[in-house]
Design a protein around this motif. Structure first.
Motif, PDB file in Angstrom:
ATOM      1  N   THR A  44     -25.940  93.460 -29.481  1.00  0.00           N
ATOM      2  CA  THR A  44     -27.294  93.829 -29.613  1.00  0.00           C
ATOM      3  C   THR A  44     -28.566  93.760 -28.814  1.00  0.00           C
ATOM      4  OG1 THR A  44     -27.958  91.798 -30.718  1.00  0.00           O
ATOM      5  CG2 THR A  44     -26.751  93.433 -32.234  1.00  0.00           C
ATOM      6  N   ASP A  45     -28.330  92.754 -27.817  1.00  0.00           N
ATOM      7  CA  ASP A  45     -29.439  92.560 -27.221  1.00  0.00           C
ATOM      8  C   ASP A  45     -28.919  92.335 -25.546  1.00  0.00           C
ATOM      9  OD1 ASP A  45     -28.253  89.879 -27.386  1.00  0.00           O
ATOM     10  OD2 ASP A  45     -30.266  88.915 -26.664  1.00  0.00           O
ATOM     11  N   ASP A  46     -27.752  92.602 -25.307  1.00  0.00           N
ATOM     12  CA  ASP A  46     -27.404  92.713 -23.838  1.00  0.00           C
ATOM     13  C   ASP A  46     -27.327  91.099 -23.392  1.00  0.00           C
ATOM     14  OD1 ASP A  46     -27.450  95.462 -24.167  1.00  0.00           O
ATOM     15  OD2 ASP A  46     -29.503  95.515 -22.790  1.00  0.00           O
ATOM     16  N   VAL A  47     -26.723  90.421 -24.373  1.00  0.00           N
ATOM     17  CA  VAL A  47     -26.464  88.989 -23.788  1.00  0.00           C
ATOM     18  C   VAL A  47     -27.662  88.152 -23.227  1.00  0.00           C
ATOM     19  CG1 VAL A  47     -24.539  87.493 -22.811  1.00  0.00           C
ATOM     20  CG2 VAL A  47     -24.187  89.974 -23.140  1.00  0.00           C
ATOM     21  N   GLY A  48     -28.857  88.583 -24.039  1.00  0.00           N
ATOM     22  CA  GLY A  48     -29.978  87.925 -23.517  1.00  0.00           C
ATOM     23  C   GLY A  48     -29.970  86.595 -24.348  1.00  0.00           C
ATOM     24  N   GLY A  49     -30.103  86.659 -25.489  1.00  0.00           N
ATOM     25  CA  GLY A  49     -30.473  85.426 -26.420  1.00  0.00           C
ATOM     26  C   GLY A  49     -31.848  85.182 -26.881  1.00  0.00           C
ATOM     27  N   PHE A  50     -32.215  84.105 -27.438  1.00  0.00           N
ATOM     28  CA  PHE A  50     -33.690  84.022 -27.879  1.00  0.00           C
ATOM     29  C   PHE A  50     -33.846  82.669 -27.957  1.00  0.00           C
ATOM     30  CE2 PHE A  50     -31.877  87.773 -30.422  1.00  0.00           C
ATOM     31  CZ  PHE A  50     -32.781  88.835 -29.876  1.00  0.00           C
ATOM     32  N   GLU A  51     -33.740  82.054 -26.557  1.00  0.00           N
ATOM     33  CA  GLU A  51     -34.256  81.039 -26.245  1.00  0.00           C
ATOM     34  C   GLU A  51     -35.651  80.883 -26.114  1.00  0.00           C
ATOM     35  OE1 GLU A  51     -31.251  79.973 -23.058  1.00  0.00           O
ATOM     36  OE2 GLU A  51     -30.788  78.164 -24.299  1.00  0.00           O
ATOM     37  N   THR A  52     -36.603  79.786 -25.727  1.00  0.00           N
ATOM     38  CA  THR A  52     -37.959  79.838 -25.377  1.00  0.00           C
ATOM     39  C   THR A  52     -38.311  80.649 -24.454  1.00  0.00           C
ATOM     40  OG1 THR A  52     -38.023  78.014 -24.453  1.00  0.00           O
ATOM     41  CG2 THR A  52     -38.284  77.938 -26.771  1.00  0.00           C
ATOM     42  N   PRO A  53     -39.346  81.719 -24.477  1.00  0.00           N
ATOM     43  CA  PRO A  53     -39.713  82.547 -23.067  1.00  0.00           C
ATOM     44  C   PRO A  53     -39.800  81.631 -22.097  1.00  0.00           C
ATOM     45  CG  PRO A  53     -41.016  82.923 -25.192  1.00  0.00           C
ATOM     46  CD  PRO A  53     -40.403  81.673 -25.647  1.00  0.00           C
ATOM     47  N   ASP A  54     -40.538  80.301 -22.201  1.00  0.00           N
ATOM     48  CA  ASP A  54     -40.572  79.494 -20.618  1.00  0.00           C
ATOM     49  C   ASP A  54     -39.358  78.940 -20.275  1.00  0.00           C
ATOM     50  OD1 ASP A  54     -40.346  77.655 -22.990  1.00  0.00           O
ATOM     51  OD2 ASP A  54     -42.017  76.552 -22.175  1.00  0.00           O
ATOM     52  N   GLN A  63     -23.180  89.973 -16.699  1.00  0.00           N
ATOM     53  CA  GLN A  63     -24.047  91.169 -15.999  1.00  0.00           C
ATOM     54  C   GLN A  63     -23.985  92.290 -16.921  1.00  0.00           C
ATOM     55  OE1 GLN A  63     -23.979  92.226 -11.751  1.00  0.00           O
ATOM     56  NE2 GLN A  63     -24.125  94.401 -12.220  1.00  0.00           N
ATOM     57  N   VAL A  64     -25.172  92.928 -17.436  1.00  0.00           N
ATOM     58  CA  VAL A  64     -24.982  94.082 -18.469  1.00  0.00           C
ATOM     59  C   VAL A  64     -25.812  95.264 -17.833  1.00  0.00           C
ATOM     60  CG1 VAL A  64     -25.747  94.714 -20.884  1.00  0.00           C
ATOM     61  CG2 VAL A  64     -25.053  92.433 -20.428  1.00  0.00           C
ATOM     62  N   THR A  65     -25.273  96.254 -17.736  1.00  0.00           N
ATOM     63  CA  THR A  65     -25.930  97.380 -16.947  1.00  0.00           C
ATOM     64  C   THR A  65     -26.642  98.210 -18.185  1.00  0.00           C
ATOM     65  OG1 THR A  65     -23.873  98.658 -16.930  1.00  0.00           O
ATOM     66  CG2 THR A  65     -24.787  97.376 -14.812  1.00  0.00           C
ATOM     67  N   GLY A  66     -27.645  99.111 -17.768  1.00  0.00           N
ATOM     68  CA  GLY A  66     -28.263  99.748 -18.687  1.00  0.00           C
ATOM     69  C   GLY A  66     -29.408  99.488 -19.399  1.00  0.00           C
ATOM     70  N   ASN A  67     -30.334 100.499 -19.637  1.00  0.00           N
ATOM     71  CA  ASN A  67     -31.651 100.060 -20.241  1.00  0.00           C
ATOM     72  C   ASN A  67     -32.060 100.995 -21.325  1.00  0.00           C
ATOM     73  OD1 ASN A  67     -33.973  98.678 -20.510  1.00  0.00           O
ATOM     74  ND2 ASN A  67     -35.331 100.036 -19.220  1.00  0.00           N
ATOM     75  N   TYR A  68     -30.790 101.445 -22.304  1.00  0.00           N
ATOM     76  CA  TYR A  68     -31.229 102.290 -23.320  1.00  0.00           C
ATOM     77  C   TYR A  68     -32.205 101.918 -24.427  1.00  0.00           C
ATOM     78  CZ  TYR A  68     -30.192 106.010 -26.737  1.00  0.00           C
ATOM     79  OH  TYR A  68     -29.895 107.106 -27.495  1.00  0.00           O
ATOM     80  N   PRO A  69     -33.185 102.432 -24.903  1.00  0.00           N
ATOM     81  CA  PRO A  69     -34.264 102.028 -26.016  1.00  0.00           C
ATOM     82  C   PRO A  69     -33.491 101.455 -27.189  1.00  0.00           C
ATOM     83  CG  PRO A  69     -34.222 104.477 -25.861  1.00  0.00           C
ATOM     84  CD  PRO A  69     -33.187 103.940 -24.803  1.00  0.00           C
ATOM     85  N   GLY A  70     -34.145 100.459 -27.549  1.00  0.00           N
ATOM     86  CA  GLY A  70     -33.678  99.870 -28.907  1.00  0.00           C
ATOM     87  C   GLY A  70     -33.286  98.482 -28.836  1.00  0.00           C
ATOM     88  N   ASP A 333     -22.685  96.856 -23.512  1.00  0.00           N
ATOM     89  CA  ASP A 333     -23.052  98.025 -22.884  1.00  0.00           C
ATOM     90  C   ASP A 333     -24.663  98.516 -23.210  1.00  0.00           C
ATOM     91  OD1 ASP A 333     -23.444 100.619 -21.812  1.00  0.00           O
ATOM     92  OD2 ASP A 333     -21.329 101.567 -22.459  1.00  0.00           O
ATOM     93  N   GLY A 334     -25.561  98.258 -22.284  1.00  0.00           N
ATOM     94  CA  GLY A 334     -26.952  98.551 -22.566  1.00  0.00           C
ATOM     95  C   GLY A 334     -27.356 100.052 -22.106  1.00  0.00           C
ATOM     96  N   SER A 335     -26.380 100.942 -22.005  1.00  0.00           N
ATOM     97  CA  SER A 335     -26.416 102.261 -21.469  1.00  0.00           C
ATOM     98  C   SER A 335     -26.510 103.232 -22.683  1.00  0.00           C
ATOM     99  CB  SER A 335     -25.649 102.653 -20.311  1.00  0.00           C
ATOM    100  OG  SER A 335     -24.227 102.676 -20.848  1.00  0.00           O
TER     101      SER A 335
END
Length: 422
Positions: A44-54, A63-70, A333-335
């Motif tokens: 759903t989020d390209d293996v980013g996770g939701f830890e604190t921004p700082d 490594q995830v490639t692509g920058n598809y919107p949404g 897949d972020g593409s």
């Protein structure tokens, strides 16, 4: 004749064709309830996770490639996307979480300090679907993973941090299993390895064994927790040596009665995970699968209905291993449209198992035993042109989800109404 009637008519015709080969399509559809797939949250989020921004994220081999919107930007958006996925999938599936997807309330909670309270929202989500949650320690994308070593690190402070993180994750997973009434599979994958040829491979592997022994010194009931370890041939930044190799984890899981995780993207491209299943299950009670699609390397492409995935499904069904194999997905897949990626990959995996259930296995085994291998091959090829699609559409109809390619327009509508507005 409306679409519903067309699907039913096509199924009845297919049912007759399969019956001529001794195959009961109704029974095959009933057995699909045993094929439960653990859908991974991280597409759903390209293996980013939701830890604190700082919390500065470091490296660790993802490594995830692509920058598809949404892309999902919050837990709420992630759950909305997963709701849509579960709505359009036939059957009842599970959800597989990584530790970086807790709800930390904007506070910095380092990974050795996470608790089940950070995942209460996910327990409620799973209760809504009356399903289970699986879990993964997140031993990457963190400053203490920057040098490529975590549980096998020669820096005792680093090693201890990751040991404590995995201990915390196992405790959370055991609580999932207890609260949801179905064992949670906790899978351990670490990025540890070397980009170029190391001298002390044995030293790092001895440290990894020490760390695992410490982690598993705490035992949980098997009805709450299953422990798995994921082997790998190589990864980004670990091309020359991966500490947790297939041989290492095979030995450890057999010796300690744990689950070996086989990811079909983690081996040499000419190796077949389908061939490994019956080999390791001679010595292990259960295994975990991560179904993916590697293209040239461990690239975690969206699963498609290819020969490799079909062989995996066939090996499980032919040997009645359904109760001994835990099935999970692992691709990112972020593409492309990420919700669509889930549906294509999960449905392809389900289709492989349905095809395997529609195989005349008894006849094929008899031909093999009689050394009539031309006929065995000919029937395997003939089965490829049987009306499998009609049976699949009927399975979707029974589960009240779109048949054929009708799910595509639902994904496009969701993209227009939700994803493109993010």
């Amino acid at each position: 004749m409306n679409e519903l009637e067309l699907v039913k008519k096509a199924y009845e015709a297919a049912k007759t064709q399969y019956a001529a080969l001794g195959i009961d399509t109704d029974r095959a559809l009933d057995k699909m309830k045993d094929i439960v797939i653990s859908v991974h949250c991280w597409q759903t989020d390209d293996v980013g996770g939701f830890e604190t921004p700082d919390s500065s994220l470091g490296g660790g081999g993802i490594q995830v490639t692509g920058n598809y919107p949404g892309k999902a930007r919050s837990i709420a958006e992630m759950r909305a996307d997963l709701d849509k996925v579960f709505e359009l999938l036939p059957g009842k599936q599970r959800l597989n979480l990584h530790a970086i997807y807790g709800e930390f309330g904007g506070q910095k909670v380092d990974r050795d300090q996470i608790e089940v309270k950070h995942f209460e929202g996910w327990i409620e989500w799973a209760q809504k679907y009356q399903t289970g949650l699986d879990f993964n320690a997140t031993c990457f994308s963190h400053p203490l993973a920057d040098d490529g070593f975590t549980l096998s690190s020669k820096n005792e402070k680093v090693r201890k941090f990751w040991v404590d993180h995995v201990k915390a994750c196992r405790k959370i997973a055991a609580e999932f299993g207890k609260r949801l009434g179905t064992p949670s599979v906790h899978n351990l994958w670490i990025p540890d390895g070397s980009k170029d040829n190391p001298i002390d491979r044995a030293g790092h592997r001895a440290i990894l064994k020490k760390s695992l022994d410490e982690i598993f010194s705490v035992e949980y009931p098997k009805e709450h927790l299953k422990d798995a370890m994921e082997c790998k041939l190589f990864g980004i930044g670990s091309e020359a040596m991966v500490v947790g190799s297939h041989e290492f984890y095979l030995g450890y899981t057999i010796s300690n009665n744990k689950l070996l995780c086989l990811d079909n993207g983690h081996f040499h491209p000419t190796e077949q995970v389908g061939d490994k299943i019956s080999a390791v299950l001679q010595f292990l009670d259960e295994i975990l699968l991560h179904v993916t699609r590697g293209v040239r390397w461990d690239s975690d492409h969206i699963v498609s209905l290819n020969d490799e995935v079909l062989q995996i499904a066939q090996e499980i069904v032919r040997n009645n291993y359904q109760s001994r194999v835990n099935i999970g997905l692992d691709f990112f897949d972020g593409s492309v449209n990420r919700v669509g990626a889930y549906l294509v990959g999960t449905r392809a995996t389900q289709q492989a198992f349905l095809q395997a259930l529609l195989e005349p296995t008894a006849m094929l085994k008899e031909l093999e035993e009689k050394d009539r291998n031309f006929e065995r091959l000919a029937w395997l090829e003939t089965m490829k042109s049987r009306p499998f699609g009609a049976v699949w559409d009927y399975y979707c109809l029974l589960n009240q989800v779109p048949t054929g390619g009708d799910f595509i327009k639902e994904v496009v509508r969701y993209e227009e109404e939700v994803l493109l507005k993010r």
